[in-house]
Scaffold this motif. Structure first.
Motif, PDB file in Angstrom:
ATOM      1  N   GLU A  12      -1.202   9.158   4.495  1.00  0.00           N
ATOM      2  CA  GLU A  12       0.129   8.553   4.403  1.00  0.00           C
ATOM      3  C   GLU A  12       0.719   8.337   5.801  1.00  0.00           C
ATOM      4  O   GLU A  12       1.300   7.297   6.082  1.00  0.00           O
ATOM      5  CB  GLU A  12       1.072   9.455   3.605  1.00  0.00           C
ATOM      6  CG  GLU A  12       0.849   9.406   2.125  1.00  0.00           C
ATOM      7  CD  GLU A  12       1.851  10.267   1.386  1.00  0.00           C
ATOM      8  OE1 GLU A  12       2.174  11.384   1.862  1.00  0.00           O
ATOM      9  OE2 GLU A  12       2.308   9.822   0.332  1.00  0.00           O
ATOM     10  N   LYS A  13       0.564   9.340   6.675  1.00  0.00           N
ATOM     11  CA  LYS A  13       1.083   9.240   8.041  1.00  0.00           C
ATOM     12  C   LYS A  13       0.395   8.099   8.794  1.00  0.00           C
ATOM     13  O   LYS A  13       1.042   7.338   9.518  1.00  0.00           O
ATOM     14  CB  LYS A  13       0.879  10.552   8.781  1.00  0.00           C
ATOM     15  CG  LYS A  13       1.481  10.587  10.165  1.00  0.00           C
ATOM     16  CD  LYS A  13       1.275  11.938  10.814  1.00  0.00           C
ATOM     17  CE  LYS A  13       1.864  12.017  12.197  1.00  0.00           C
ATOM     18  NZ  LYS A  13       1.384  11.052  13.141  1.00  0.00           N
ATOM     19  N   TYR A  20     -10.293  14.901   3.451  1.00  0.00           N
ATOM     20  CA  TYR A  20      -9.177  14.346   4.206  1.00  0.00           C
ATOM     21  C   TYR A  20      -7.875  14.722   3.513  1.00  0.00           C
ATOM     22  O   TYR A  20      -7.758  14.620   2.294  1.00  0.00           O
ATOM     23  CB  TYR A  20      -9.284  12.818   4.266  1.00  0.00           C
ATOM     24  CG  TYR A  20     -10.551  12.347   4.923  1.00  0.00           C
ATOM     25  CD1 TYR A  20     -10.568  12.011   6.263  1.00  0.00           C
ATOM     26  CD2 TYR A  20     -11.733  12.248   4.197  1.00  0.00           C
ATOM     27  CE1 TYR A  20     -11.736  11.584   6.877  1.00  0.00           C
ATOM     28  CE2 TYR A  20     -12.905  11.834   4.802  1.00  0.00           C
ATOM     29  CZ  TYR A  20     -12.901  11.505   6.135  1.00  0.00           C
ATOM     30  OH  TYR A  20     -14.055  11.098   6.734  1.00  0.00           O
ATOM     31  N   ASN A  21      -6.895  15.125   4.319  1.00  0.00           N
ATOM     32  CA  ASN A  21      -5.592  15.488   3.780  1.00  0.00           C
ATOM     33  C   ASN A  21      -4.832  14.210   3.412  1.00  0.00           C
ATOM     34  O   ASN A  21      -4.701  13.296   4.227  1.00  0.00           O
ATOM     35  CB  ASN A  21      -4.812  16.303   4.812  1.00  0.00           C
ATOM     36  CG  ASN A  21      -3.545  16.898   4.231  1.00  0.00           C
ATOM     37  OD1 ASN A  21      -2.836  16.266   3.469  1.00  0.00           O
ATOM     38  ND2 ASN A  21      -3.279  18.131   4.611  1.00  0.00           N
ATOM     39  N   TYR A  22      -4.317  14.179   2.205  1.00  0.00           N
ATOM     40  CA  TYR A  22      -3.600  13.003   1.716  1.00  0.00           C
ATOM     41  C   TYR A  22      -2.384  12.694   2.582  1.00  0.00           C
ATOM     42  O   TYR A  22      -2.070  11.531   2.849  1.00  0.00           O
ATOM     43  CB  TYR A  22      -3.189  13.223   0.259  1.00  0.00           C
ATOM     44  CG  TYR A  22      -2.532  12.023  -0.356  1.00  0.00           C
ATOM     45  CD1 TYR A  22      -3.277  10.910  -0.730  1.00  0.00           C
ATOM     46  CD2 TYR A  22      -1.160  11.982  -0.563  1.00  0.00           C
ATOM     47  CE1 TYR A  22      -2.682   9.797  -1.287  1.00  0.00           C
ATOM     48  CE2 TYR A  22      -0.551  10.880  -1.121  1.00  0.00           C
ATOM     49  CZ  TYR A  22      -1.312   9.797  -1.484  1.00  0.00           C
ATOM     50  OH  TYR A  22      -0.717   8.694  -2.026  1.00  0.00           O
ATOM     51  N   ILE A  70       0.845  -1.201   0.000  1.00  0.00           N
ATOM     52  CA  ILE A  70       0.000   0.000   0.000  1.00  0.00           C
ATOM     53  C   ILE A  70       0.879   1.248   0.000  1.00  0.00           C
ATOM     54  O   ILE A  70       0.620   2.201  -0.733  1.00  0.00           O
ATOM     55  CB  ILE A  70      -0.963  -0.001   1.199  1.00  0.00           C
ATOM     56  CG1 ILE A  70      -2.016  -1.095   1.024  1.00  0.00           C
ATOM     57  CG2 ILE A  70      -1.636   1.363   1.360  1.00  0.00           C
ATOM     58  CD1 ILE A  70      -2.890  -1.311   2.241  1.00  0.00           C
ATOM     59  N   LYS A  71       1.919   1.229   0.806  1.00  0.00           N
ATOM     60  CA  LYS A  71       2.825   2.375   0.873  1.00  0.00           C
ATOM     61  C   LYS A  71       3.490   2.614  -0.487  1.00  0.00           C
ATOM     62  O   LYS A  71       3.594   3.759  -0.939  1.00  0.00           O
ATOM     63  CB  LYS A  71       3.892   2.141   1.943  1.00  0.00           C
ATOM     64  CG  LYS A  71       4.799   3.322   2.159  1.00  0.00           C
ATOM     65  CD  LYS A  71       5.780   3.061   3.281  1.00  0.00           C
ATOM     66  CE  LYS A  71       6.715   4.239   3.463  1.00  0.00           C
ATOM     67  NZ  LYS A  71       7.724   3.987   4.489  1.00  0.00           N
ATOM     68  N   ASP A  72       3.912   1.546  -1.147  1.00  0.00           N
ATOM     69  CA  ASP A  72       4.512   1.679  -2.475  1.00  0.00           C
ATOM     70  C   ASP A  72       3.524   2.287  -3.462  1.00  0.00           C
ATOM     71  O   ASP A  72       3.880   3.139  -4.276  1.00  0.00           O
ATOM     72  CB  ASP A  72       5.005   0.324  -2.992  1.00  0.00           C
ATOM     73  CG  ASP A  72       6.204  -0.201  -2.216  1.00  0.00           C
ATOM     74  OD1 ASP A  72       6.866   0.604  -1.513  1.00  0.00           O
ATOM     75  OD2 ASP A  72       6.480  -1.411  -2.312  1.00  0.00           O
ATOM     76  N   LEU A  73       2.277   1.834  -3.391  1.00  0.00           N
ATOM     77  CA  LEU A  73       1.247   2.401  -4.268  1.00  0.00           C
ATOM     78  C   LEU A  73       1.032   3.879  -3.984  1.00  0.00           C
ATOM     79  O   LEU A  73       0.896   4.687  -4.903  1.00  0.00           O
ATOM     80  CB  LEU A  73      -0.078   1.648  -4.094  1.00  0.00           C
ATOM     81  CG  LEU A  73      -0.166   0.267  -4.717  1.00  0.00           C
ATOM     82  CD1 LEU A  73      -1.481  -0.403  -4.327  1.00  0.00           C
ATOM     83  CD2 LEU A  73      -0.071   0.361  -6.228  1.00  0.00           C
ATOM     84  N   VAL A  92     -11.262   8.277  -0.089  1.00  0.00           N
ATOM     85  CA  VAL A  92     -10.484   7.695   1.007  1.00  0.00           C
ATOM     86  C   VAL A  92     -10.907   6.245   1.238  1.00  0.00           C
ATOM     87  O   VAL A  92     -10.068   5.360   1.403  1.00  0.00           O
ATOM     88  CB  VAL A  92     -10.645   8.519   2.306  1.00  0.00           C
ATOM     89  CG1 VAL A  92      -9.955   7.840   3.477  1.00  0.00           C
ATOM     90  CG2 VAL A  92     -10.110   9.929   2.115  1.00  0.00           C
ATOM     91  N   ARG A  93     -12.214   6.006   1.234  1.00  0.00           N
ATOM     92  CA  ARG A  93     -12.707   4.637   1.427  1.00  0.00           C
ATOM     93  C   ARG A  93     -12.174   3.716   0.336  1.00  0.00           C
ATOM     94  O   ARG A  93     -11.766   2.577   0.610  1.00  0.00           O
ATOM     95  CB  ARG A  93     -14.238   4.617   1.420  1.00  0.00           C
ATOM     96  CG  ARG A  93     -14.843   5.212   2.678  1.00  0.00           C
ATOM     97  CD  ARG A  93     -16.351   5.133   2.684  1.00  0.00           C
ATOM     98  NE  ARG A  93     -16.778   3.766   2.431  1.00  0.00           N
ATOM     99  CZ  ARG A  93     -17.782   3.442   1.609  1.00  0.00           C
ATOM    100  NH1 ARG A  93     -18.467   4.363   0.992  1.00  0.00           N
ATOM    101  NH2 ARG A  93     -18.106   2.187   1.439  1.00  0.00           N
ATOM    102  N   LYS A  94     -12.176   4.195  -0.886  1.00  0.00           N
ATOM    103  CA  LYS A  94     -11.698   3.389  -2.012  1.00  0.00           C
ATOM    104  C   LYS A  94     -10.190   3.161  -1.905  1.00  0.00           C
ATOM    105  O   LYS A  94      -9.700   2.051  -2.128  1.00  0.00           O
ATOM    106  CB  LYS A  94     -12.037   4.101  -3.325  1.00  0.00           C
ATOM    107  CG  LYS A  94     -11.848   3.281  -4.543  1.00  0.00           C
ATOM    108  CD  LYS A  94     -12.331   4.063  -5.760  1.00  0.00           C
ATOM    109  CE  LYS A  94     -12.573   3.164  -6.932  1.00  0.00           C
ATOM    110  NZ  LYS A  94     -13.042   3.908  -8.104  1.00  0.00           N
ATOM    111  N   LEU A  95      -9.456   4.202  -1.534  1.00  0.00           N
ATOM    112  CA  LEU A  95      -8.002   4.116  -1.420  1.00  0.00           C
ATOM    113  C   LEU A  95      -7.581   3.128  -0.342  1.00  0.00           C
ATOM    114  O   LEU A  95      -6.688   2.313  -0.540  1.00  0.00           O
ATOM    115  CB  LEU A  95      -7.429   5.504  -1.110  1.00  0.00           C
ATOM    116  CG  LEU A  95      -5.926   5.607  -0.916  1.00  0.00           C
ATOM    117  CD1 LEU A  95      -5.188   5.321  -2.213  1.00  0.00           C
ATOM    118  CD2 LEU A  95      -5.551   6.976  -0.396  1.00  0.00           C
ATOM    119  N   LEU A  96      -8.244   3.190   0.812  1.00  0.00           N
ATOM    120  CA  LEU A  96      -7.898   2.321   1.934  1.00  0.00           C
ATOM    121  C   LEU A  96      -8.671   1.006   1.951  1.00  0.00           C
ATOM    122  O   LEU A  96      -8.398   0.138   2.771  1.00  0.00           O
ATOM    123  CB  LEU A  96      -8.133   3.062   3.262  1.00  0.00           C
ATOM    124  CG  LEU A  96      -7.320   4.339   3.482  1.00  0.00           C
ATOM    125  CD1 LEU A  96      -7.712   4.999   4.786  1.00  0.00           C
ATOM    126  CD2 LEU A  96      -5.833   4.049   3.438  1.00  0.00           C
TER     127      LEU A  96
END
Length: 87
Positions: free
Chosen positions: A79-80, A73-75, A22-25, A42-46
């Motif tokens: 990431e954090k 939501y802040n991108y 996920i981090k690489d993506l 955000v829901r789709k991303l996570l």
């Protein structure tokens, strides 16, 4: 039909590999990524439910801003969050 036993160590290794993927993506998308994401993005991303996202907001894990009735939501916060989960 073969039976496989999954240990806690197997699950921990899977978690690490999944979070690294996920981090690489996320790093690959950083150049083209928007700074602010809507709830659906955000829901789709996570790949989480609306209830899980709501819980992240309520317990302060993920902050958001309400603008015109929409939550953003802040991108960088996302990431954090993923980085903190990995640790």
């Amino acid at each position: 039909m073969a039976i496989s036993i999954i240990t806690k160590e197997d699950l921990q290794q899977f978690k690490i590999e999944l979070l690294e993927g996920i981090k690489d993506l996320l790093q690959a998308r950083t150049t083209e990524q928007k700074l602010w994401l809507r709830t659906s993005e955000v829901r789709k991303l996570l790949n989480i439910s609306s209830g899980t996202l709501q819980n992240l907001r309520i317990n302060g894990t993920l902050s958001c801003r309400k603008i015109g009735g929409m939550l953003y939501y802040n991108y960088k916060d996302i990431e954090k969050l993923l980085t903190d989960i990995k640790k």
